[in-house]
Structures are given as structure tokens and as C-alpha cells.
Scaffold this active site. Sequence first.
Site, PDB file in Angstrom:
ATOM      1  N   HIS A   1       0.836  -1.199   0.000  1.00 38.36           N
ATOM      2  CA  HIS A   1       0.000   0.000   0.000  1.00 38.36           C
ATOM      3  C   HIS A   1       0.870   1.248   0.000  1.00 38.36           C
ATOM      4  O   HIS A   1       2.036   1.191   0.383  1.00 38.36           O
ATOM      5  CB  HIS A   1      -0.924   0.002   1.222  1.00 38.36           C
TER       6      HIS A   1
ATOM      7  N   TYR B   1       5.639   4.120   0.307  1.00 37.18           N
ATOM      8  CA  TYR B   1       5.230   2.866  -0.307  1.00 37.18           C
ATOM      9  C   TYR B   1       5.624   1.752   0.652  1.00 37.18           C
ATOM     10  O   TYR B   1       6.802   1.466   0.828  1.00 37.18           O
ATOM     11  CB  TYR B   1       5.900   2.676  -1.669  1.00 37.18           C
ATOM     12  N   CYS B   2       4.648   1.159   1.292  1.00 34.91           N
ATOM     13  CA  CYS B   2       4.845   0.104   2.288  1.00 34.91           C
ATOM     14  C   CYS B   2       4.646  -1.225   1.552  1.00 34.91           C
ATOM     15  O   CYS B   2       3.525  -1.587   1.200  1.00 34.91           O
ATOM     16  CB  CYS B   2       3.817   0.301   3.400  1.00 34.91           C
ATOM     17  N   ILE B   3       5.741  -1.933   1.294  1.00 35.18           N
ATOM     18  CA  ILE B   3       5.742  -3.056   0.363  1.00 35.18           C
ATOM     19  C   ILE B   3       6.137  -4.353   1.069  1.00 35.18           C
ATOM     20  O   ILE B   3       7.086  -4.380   1.853  1.00 35.18           O
ATOM     21  CB  ILE B   3       6.718  -2.768  -0.804  1.00 35.18           C
TER      22      ILE B   3
END
Length: 145
Positions: free
Chosen positions: A101, A115-117
Site C-alpha cells: 500500500h 510505499y509500504c511493500i
Amino acid sequence: MESKEELRQRIGDLAFEVTQHAATERAFTGQYDDFFEKGIYVDVVSGEVLFSSLDKFNSGCGWPAFSKPIQHRMVTNHHDSSHGMRRVEVKSREAGSHLGHVFNDGPKEAGGLRYCINSAALKFIPYDQMEQEGYAEWLGIFDKS
């Protein structure tokens, strides 16, 4: 074309569940959360280029965090209201893999995005192996730093 079962065998159960069913790995368990080597991150499914170590930062959230993709056209954003939350899901453009997200609480000096990946959605290509892995065209991004 690769079947779903062949894909699962190639990338593993966790990566399959994350990329194909929008699962989330547990916080602070992914191999790239506290990892800051020079190189690029590609989609574990397709190998498409997504993020650079130049844009990675320690957000403390428990997942790899980036201020931006290498090029914005490489990812797509989608409204996500699952689990009673309103978020923006990030997918890879080519394979449509769920990556994680994006949030508006990133470093202001880098554009304000985080950007949390999921680590499981990524494969890291070290800088010194980019050419032999077929990513030579991306070496130039490191010349600007």
C-alpha cells in the site's frame, strides 16, 4: 503460460499468497525490512523493475518502505477498503502482483509518500549483479546520486 501451481512452486507459498491473493506478511518478518544494500527491487513474479535502494528508507512500520517507484508508470494504484480501512493498494503494472500500500506519511523532502511493500513480493538485485541479471539499462540511476 505458467499455471498458478507452477507459479506457487517457483516463488513459494508466502510470495504466492501476497502477490496473488493480497495477503500481508507479518510486520518485521520480511527479509528486506531492515536491508539497505545498493541495488534494485523487482517483482518476484515477473521480474519487472519496481523500486531502487536510493528511495528506500527506514519508516519503522515493519515492511520495506520507499518514497517512490523508480518510475511511477511501473506500478498501479487501486482503492482498497478491505479490513474496514480505506487505503491505496499498489500493484505491479505488468503482472498485476499485489505489492502493498501507499500512504501519505512519508518523508516530506522526498515527496511525502510511503510505499509500504511486502518483502515477499520483491526480489532484490544487487548493484554489482544488475548487468548479468539483465538490468544493465537501470545502472544509470545510481550515477545521479
